[in-house]
Design a protein around this motif. Structure first.
Motif, PDB file in Angstrom:
ATOM      1  N   CYS A  88      -4.845   2.405  -3.313  1.00  0.00           N
ATOM      2  CA  CYS A  88      -3.555   2.024  -2.709  1.00  0.00           C
ATOM      3  C   CYS A  88      -3.731   0.912  -1.677  1.00  0.00           C
ATOM      4  CB  CYS A  88      -2.911   3.244  -2.045  1.00  0.00           C
ATOM      5  SG  CYS A  88      -2.417   4.536  -3.215  1.00  0.00           S
ATOM      6  N   SER A 126       0.828  -1.209   0.000  1.00  0.00           N
ATOM      7  CA  SER A 126       0.000   0.000   0.000  1.00  0.00           C
ATOM      8  C   SER A 126       0.862   1.257   0.000  1.00  0.00           C
ATOM      9  CB  SER A 126      -0.922   0.019   1.228  1.00  0.00           C
ATOM     10  OG  SER A 126      -1.770  -1.108   1.243  1.00  0.00           O
ATOM     11  N   GLU A 127       1.959   1.204   0.769  1.00  0.00           N
ATOM     12  CA  GLU A 127       2.837   2.381   0.851  1.00  0.00           C
ATOM     13  C   GLU A 127       3.559   2.639  -0.472  1.00  0.00           C
ATOM     14  OE1 GLU A 127       6.051   4.210   4.043  1.00  0.00           O
ATOM     15  OE2 GLU A 127       4.414   2.903   4.683  1.00  0.00           O
ATOM     16  N   ALA A 175       1.033   7.932  -5.620  1.00  0.00           N
ATOM     17  CA  ALA A 175      -0.116   8.847  -5.640  1.00  0.00           C
ATOM     18  C   ALA A 175       0.286  10.231  -5.143  1.00  0.00           C
ATOM     19  CB  ALA A 175      -1.248   8.278  -4.769  1.00  0.00           C
ATOM     20  N   PRO A 198       4.945   2.039  -9.575  1.00  0.00           N
ATOM     21  CA  PRO A 198       5.069   3.292  -8.805  1.00  0.00           C
ATOM     22  C   PRO A 198       6.319   4.097  -9.163  1.00  0.00           C
ATOM     23  CG  PRO A 198       4.527   1.450  -7.354  1.00  0.00           C
ATOM     24  CD  PRO A 198       4.872   0.864  -8.680  1.00  0.00           C
ATOM     25  N   PHE A 216       2.350   2.226  -3.460  1.00  0.00           N
ATOM     26  CA  PHE A 216       1.413   2.918  -4.349  1.00  0.00           C
ATOM     27  C   PHE A 216       1.026   4.289  -3.811  1.00  0.00           C
ATOM     28  CE2 PHE A 216       0.824  -1.497  -5.738  1.00  0.00           C
ATOM     29  CZ  PHE A 216       0.978  -1.322  -7.118  1.00  0.00           C
ATOM     30  N   LEU A 217       0.975   4.432  -2.474  1.00  0.00           N
ATOM     31  CA  LEU A 217       0.645   5.737  -1.898  1.00  0.00           C
ATOM     32  C   LEU A 217       1.724   6.762  -2.230  1.00  0.00           C
ATOM     33  CD1 LEU A 217      -1.379   7.310  -0.081  1.00  0.00           C
ATOM     34  CD2 LEU A 217       0.153   6.819   1.822  1.00  0.00           C
TER      35      LEU A 217
END
Length: 317
Positions: A149, A111-112, A118, A211, A114-115
């Motif tokens: 994410c 998740s991090e 973003a 990413p 993709f964050l």
């Protein structure tokens, strides 16, 4: 999910952990506990500031609050268990417990990844398309990006955890790590994991490559836009905003590339543990410092919140 352990029927793993590597484990335990408290308090304060101060109700700070939430959960998945094991003197973890820890860790790490992409896209829109920024990064878009994410990270967790935990483990049940990380657990398997390791490697390359491409493209256009700016103040502000994010990206992605993409010849249990300490324990402490100490909006919001107490007492008098 039927997570098979091995043919011997042993149902627990032994986490060798960090403390066996040091002469003064009690001192190390205290240091890690202090770092853990700093990470929790730092990220909690940052989330509260972003929630309370209306000036911080922007897409950039929304994503920073999501990063802080991930970091708080991230460090809480591994450190409390490690500290309790050291205090109690029991380094065992059950198979379901190991699977849950692995799933949460992989999900949060994914998740991090993709964050951070973003957040780079958000900076690209803010600097390169400032007039369209309120439309392109409205509240609905921010929620969709953040949800995406978390979703992509959970796909990573659901992909790796069940497969890793269903391998038969016939060797020693000592995991040379302080938590159930996928590469460390795979080393205990008595079956041939080479095909799965290739698959995991390709997935990690894809998870990192997408990413990284978004971040690289965003910053390429950001640098072009900054170069064309006539205002020195505008350049300075843009660089200050982007440098914080790039520092976090380099710290997090550097450690992830070492762990999941370098060949096994580069790895030793001691090196792997040190790298994991860096991005599992130290990064959650550094992130709120990077985003607060170098940010006038956050420091201003903190000063304002600290002045509320005295101001309120004066008003009561």
């Amino acid at each position: 999910m039927n997570w098979v352990v091995n043919s011997t029927g042993q149902s627990d793993f032994i986490l060798v952990g960090l403390f066996s590597q040091f002469k003064h484990p009690a001192l190390l335990c205290l240091i890690i506990f202090v770092i853990f408290l700093m990470a929790l308090s730092g990220n909690t304060i940052l989330i509260l500031l972003i929630y309370v101060d209306v000036h911080l109700h922007t897409p950039m700070y929304f994503f920073i609050s999501q990063l802080s939430l991930m970091d708080m959960t991230y460090i809480s998945v591994t450190v409390p268990k490690m500290l309790m094991d050291q205090i109690i003197g029991v380094n065992m973890i059950s198979v379901p417990g190991c699977g849950i820890q692995m799933f949460l860790y992989v999900t949060l790490a994914g998740s991090e990844f993709f964050l951070l992409a973003a957040m780079a896209y958000d900076r690209y829109v803010a600097i390169c398309h400032p007039l369209r920024y309120p439309v392109l990064m409205n509240h609905r878009v921010c929620l969709l990006l953040a949800s995406g994410c978390w979703l992509l990270g959970s796909v990573d967790g659901f992909l790796f955890t069940p497969v890793t935990m269903t391998f038969p483990f016939c060797r020693s049940h000592e995991i040379h790590h302080f938590f159930c990380e996928v590469p460390a657990v795979l080393k205990l398997s008595c079956s041939d994991t080479s095909l799965y390791e290739i698959f995991m490697y390709l997935c990690c390359v894809l998870m990192l490559l997408i990413p990284v491409m978004i971040i690289s493209s965003s910053y390429y256009f950001i640098l072009l836009t900054i170069h064309r700016m006539n205002s020195a103040e505008g350049r300075k502000k843009a660089f200050a905003t982007c440098s914080s994010h790039m520092t976090v990206v380099i710290l997090f992605y550097g450690a992830a590339i070492y762990t999941y993409m370098l060949p096994s010849s580069y790895h030793t249990p001691e090196k792997d543990m040190m790298v994991s300490v860096f991005y599992t324990i130290l990064t959650p402490v550094l992130n709120p410092l990077i985003y607060s100490l170098r940010n006038k909006d956050v420091t201003g919001a903190l000063k304002k919140m600290l002045n509320v107490g005295p101001a309120f007492q004066e008003a009561v008098k």
